[in-house]
Design a protein around this motif. Structure first.
Motif, PDB file in Angstrom:
ATOM      1  N   LEU A  36     -41.304  49.828  13.439  1.00 32.26           N
ATOM      2  CA  LEU A  36     -41.437  49.844  11.991  1.00 32.26           C
ATOM      3  C   LEU A  36     -40.540  48.750  11.424  1.00 32.26           C
ATOM      4  CD1 LEU A  36     -41.327  53.682  11.334  1.00 32.26           C
ATOM      5  CD2 LEU A  36     -43.320  52.193  11.420  1.00 32.26           C
ATOM      6  N   VAL A  37     -41.132  47.882  10.624  1.00 31.85           N
ATOM      7  CA  VAL A  37     -40.416  46.763  10.034  1.00 31.85           C
ATOM      8  C   VAL A  37     -40.501  46.888   8.524  1.00 31.85           C
ATOM      9  CG1 VAL A  37     -40.307  44.252   9.850  1.00 31.85           C
ATOM     10  CG2 VAL A  37     -41.019  45.307  12.000  1.00 31.85           C
ATOM     11  N   GLY A  38     -39.384  46.689   7.858  1.00 32.24           N
ATOM     12  CA  GLY A  38     -39.383  46.715   6.398  1.00 32.24           C
ATOM     13  C   GLY A  38     -39.100  45.325   5.854  1.00 32.24           C
ATOM     14  N   VAL A  39     -39.633  45.033   4.696  1.00 37.69           N
ATOM     15  CA  VAL A  39     -39.386  43.741   4.060  1.00 37.69           C
ATOM     16  C   VAL A  39     -39.069  43.937   2.583  1.00 37.69           C
ATOM     17  CG1 VAL A  39     -40.862  42.427   5.639  1.00 37.69           C
ATOM     18  CG2 VAL A  39     -41.826  43.324   3.537  1.00 37.69           C
ATOM     19  N   SER A  40     -38.278  43.035   2.087  1.00 40.16           N
ATOM     20  CA  SER A  40     -38.035  42.928   0.655  1.00 40.16           C
ATOM     21  C   SER A  40     -38.490  41.534   0.249  1.00 40.16           C
ATOM     22  CB  SER A  40     -36.552  43.100   0.338  1.00 40.16           C
ATOM     23  OG  SER A  40     -36.117  44.381   0.705  1.00 40.16           O
ATOM     24  N   VAL A  41     -39.202  41.428  -0.859  1.00 43.85           N
ATOM     25  CA  VAL A  41     -39.768  40.154  -1.290  1.00 43.85           C
ATOM     26  C   VAL A  41     -39.328  39.860  -2.716  1.00 43.85           C
ATOM     27  CG1 VAL A  41     -41.902  38.863  -1.715  1.00 43.85           C
ATOM     28  CG2 VAL A  41     -41.774  40.460   0.210  1.00 43.85           C
ATOM     29  N   GLY A  42     -38.796  38.670  -2.913  1.00 44.64           N
ATOM     30  CA  GLY A  42     -38.472  38.187  -4.247  1.00 44.64           C
ATOM     31  C   GLY A  42     -39.351  36.984  -4.541  1.00 44.64           C
ATOM     32  N   GLU A  94     -34.258  31.248  -8.534  1.00 45.57           N
ATOM     33  CA  GLU A  94     -34.945  32.356  -9.205  1.00 45.57           C
ATOM     34  C   GLU A  94     -35.521  33.349  -8.193  1.00 45.57           C
ATOM     35  OE1 GLU A  94     -37.778  30.435 -11.737  1.00 45.57           O
ATOM     36  OE2 GLU A  94     -36.249  29.813 -13.178  1.00 45.57           O
ATOM     37  N   ALA A  95     -36.140  32.835  -7.137  1.00 47.63           N
ATOM     38  CA  ALA A  95     -36.705  33.713  -6.103  1.00 47.63           C
ATOM     39  C   ALA A  95     -35.596  34.492  -5.409  1.00 47.63           C
ATOM     40  CB  ALA A  95     -37.504  32.892  -5.095  1.00 47.63           C
ATOM     41  N   ASP A  96     -34.445  33.865  -5.204  1.00 52.21           N
ATOM     42  CA  ASP A  96     -33.311  34.540  -4.589  1.00 52.21           C
ATOM     43  C   ASP A  96     -32.798  35.673  -5.482  1.00 52.21           C
ATOM     44  OD1 ASP A  96     -31.433  34.774  -2.422  1.00 52.21           O
ATOM     45  OD2 ASP A  96     -29.920  33.927  -3.768  1.00 52.21           O
ATOM     46  N   ALA A  97     -32.739  35.429  -6.788  1.00 53.93           N
ATOM     47  CA  ALA A  97     -32.323  36.475  -7.723  1.00 53.93           C
ATOM     48  C   ALA A  97     -33.313  37.640  -7.690  1.00 53.93           C
ATOM     49  CB  ALA A  97     -32.212  35.907  -9.143  1.00 53.93           C
ATOM     50  N   LEU A 149     -35.178  38.445  -5.102  1.00 51.69           N
ATOM     51  CA  LEU A 149     -34.984  39.106  -3.810  1.00 51.69           C
ATOM     52  C   LEU A 149     -33.809  40.073  -3.880  1.00 51.69           C
ATOM     53  CD1 LEU A 149     -35.583  39.509  -0.825  1.00 51.69           C
ATOM     54  CD2 LEU A 149     -34.203  37.468  -0.359  1.00 51.69           C
ATOM     55  N   PHE A 150     -32.728  39.664  -4.517  1.00 54.05           N
ATOM     56  CA  PHE A 150     -31.577  40.546  -4.699  1.00 54.05           C
ATOM     57  C   PHE A 150     -31.997  41.828  -5.433  1.00 54.05           C
ATOM     58  CE2 PHE A 150     -27.738  41.958  -6.958  1.00 54.05           C
ATOM     59  CZ  PHE A 150     -26.869  42.084  -5.882  1.00 54.05           C
ATOM     60  N   LYS A 151     -32.815  41.677  -6.457  1.00 54.40           N
ATOM     61  CA  LYS A 151     -33.323  42.830  -7.208  1.00 54.40           C
ATOM     62  C   LYS A 151     -34.194  43.720  -6.316  1.00 54.40           C
ATOM     63  CE  LYS A 151     -34.248  45.397 -10.772  1.00 54.40           C
ATOM     64  NZ  LYS A 151     -33.240  46.247 -11.377  1.00 54.40           N
ATOM     65  N   ALA A 152     -35.071  43.107  -5.514  1.00 57.38           N
ATOM     66  CA  ALA A 152     -35.941  43.873  -4.616  1.00 57.38           C
ATOM     67  C   ALA A 152     -35.104  44.700  -3.645  1.00 57.38           C
ATOM     68  CB  ALA A 152     -36.877  42.939  -3.858  1.00 57.38           C
ATOM     69  N   LYS A 153     -34.029  44.118  -3.129  1.00 57.92           N
ATOM     70  CA  LYS A 153     -33.162  44.846  -2.202  1.00 57.92           C
ATOM     71  C   LYS A 153     -32.456  45.999  -2.904  1.00 57.92           C
ATOM     72  CE  LYS A 153     -32.401  41.115   1.070  1.00 57.92           C
ATOM     73  NZ  LYS A 153     -31.389  40.250   1.703  1.00 57.92           N
ATOM     74  N   ALA A 195     -40.095  42.208  -6.042  1.00 62.33           N
ATOM     75  CA  ALA A 195     -39.570  41.997  -7.386  1.00 62.33           C
ATOM     76  C   ALA A 195     -39.933  40.589  -7.833  1.00 62.33           C
ATOM     77  CB  ALA A 195     -38.053  42.182  -7.421  1.00 62.33           C
ATOM     78  N   LEU A 196     -40.408  40.479  -9.052  1.00 63.45           N
ATOM     79  CA  LEU A 196     -40.720  39.190  -9.647  1.00 63.45           C
ATOM     80  C   LEU A 196     -39.560  38.750 -10.520  1.00 63.45           C
ATOM     81  CD1 LEU A 196     -44.444  39.753 -10.640  1.00 63.45           C
ATOM     82  CD2 LEU A 196     -43.564  38.496  -8.682  1.00 63.45           C
ATOM     83  N   PHE A 197     -39.312  37.458 -10.541  1.00 61.53           N
ATOM     84  CA  PHE A 197     -38.216  36.913 -11.331  1.00 61.53           C
ATOM     85  C   PHE A 197     -38.449  37.110 -12.823  1.00 61.53           C
ATOM     86  CE2 PHE A 197     -36.541  33.492 -13.924  1.00 61.53           C
ATOM     87  CZ  PHE A 197     -35.195  33.644 -13.689  1.00 61.53           C
ATOM     88  N   THR A 198     -37.387  37.504 -13.498  1.00 63.54           N
ATOM     89  CA  THR A 198     -37.334  37.509 -14.964  1.00 63.54           C
ATOM     90  C   THR A 198     -35.992  36.865 -15.342  1.00 63.54           C
ATOM     91  OG1 THR A 198     -36.356  39.728 -15.000  1.00 63.54           O
ATOM     92  CG2 THR A 198     -38.767  39.591 -15.242  1.00 63.54           C
ATOM     93  N   PRO A 199     -35.921  36.187 -16.478  1.00 65.28           N
ATOM     94  CA  PRO A 199     -34.687  35.481 -16.833  1.00 65.28           C
ATOM     95  C   PRO A 199     -33.431  36.354 -16.842  1.00 65.28           C
ATOM     96  CG  PRO A 199     -36.473  34.785 -18.260  1.00 65.28           C
ATOM     97  CD  PRO A 199     -36.992  35.934 -17.439  1.00 65.28           C
ATOM     98  N   ASP A 200     -33.568  37.638 -17.142  1.00 62.74           N
ATOM     99  CA  ASP A 200     -32.375  38.496 -17.165  1.00 62.74           C
ATOM    100  C   ASP A 200     -31.761  38.665 -15.778  1.00 62.74           C
ATOM    101  OD1 ASP A 200     -34.830  40.081 -16.746  1.00 62.74           O
ATOM    102  OD2 ASP A 200     -33.462  41.781 -16.603  1.00 62.74           O
ATOM    103  N   LEU A 201     -32.509  38.395 -14.701  1.00 65.52           N
ATOM    104  CA  LEU A 201     -31.953  38.488 -13.364  1.00 65.52           C
ATOM    105  C   LEU A 201     -30.878  37.436 -13.129  1.00 65.52           C
ATOM    106  CD1 LEU A 201     -35.109  39.266 -11.186  1.00 65.52           C
ATOM    107  CD2 LEU A 201     -33.345  40.847 -12.002  1.00 65.52           C
ATOM    108  N   LEU A 202     -31.053  36.234 -13.681  1.00 66.65           N
ATOM    109  CA  LEU A 202     -30.028  35.194 -13.544  1.00 66.65           C
ATOM    110  C   LEU A 202     -28.800  35.549 -14.357  1.00 66.65           C
ATOM    111  CD1 LEU A 202     -31.858  31.744 -13.530  1.00 66.65           C
ATOM    112  CD2 LEU A 202     -30.787  32.944 -11.640  1.00 66.65           C
TER     113      LEU A 202
END
Length: 72
Positions: free
Chosen positions: A21-27, A44-47, A49-53, A61-68
């Motif tokens: 079983l493999v899990g993934v988080s995607v930003g 932005e994608a890294d931010a 990904l942090f949210k997805a984790k 998780a999709l990037f939104t400006p508030d993530l930065l």
């Protein structure tokens, strides 16, 4: 799509008669046509990904400006 990628990893993988079983988080971040800055797109994608984790296993998780703002 990102959701399809996450779903694909929720199915067990068979390797040498074992199930893994493999899990993934995607930003993800969408590039705006007027902006061609790859470094910003990756940040932005890294931010995202942090949210997805933060959301737990197997999340997208999709990037939104508030993530930065939160990351700063």
């Amino acid at each position: 799509t990102g959701s399809a990628l996450v779903s694909a990893f929720q199915r067990p993988l068979r390797v040498d008669e074992r199930e893994l079983l493999v899990g993934v988080s995607v930003g993800a971040s969408l590039q705006e046509p007027e902006r061609q800055d790859a470094a910003m797109l990756l940040r932005e994608a890294d931010a995202a990904l942090f949210k997805a984790k933060q959301l737990g296993r197997n999340q997208l998780a999709l990037f939104t400006p508030d993530l930065l703002e939160f990351a700063a």
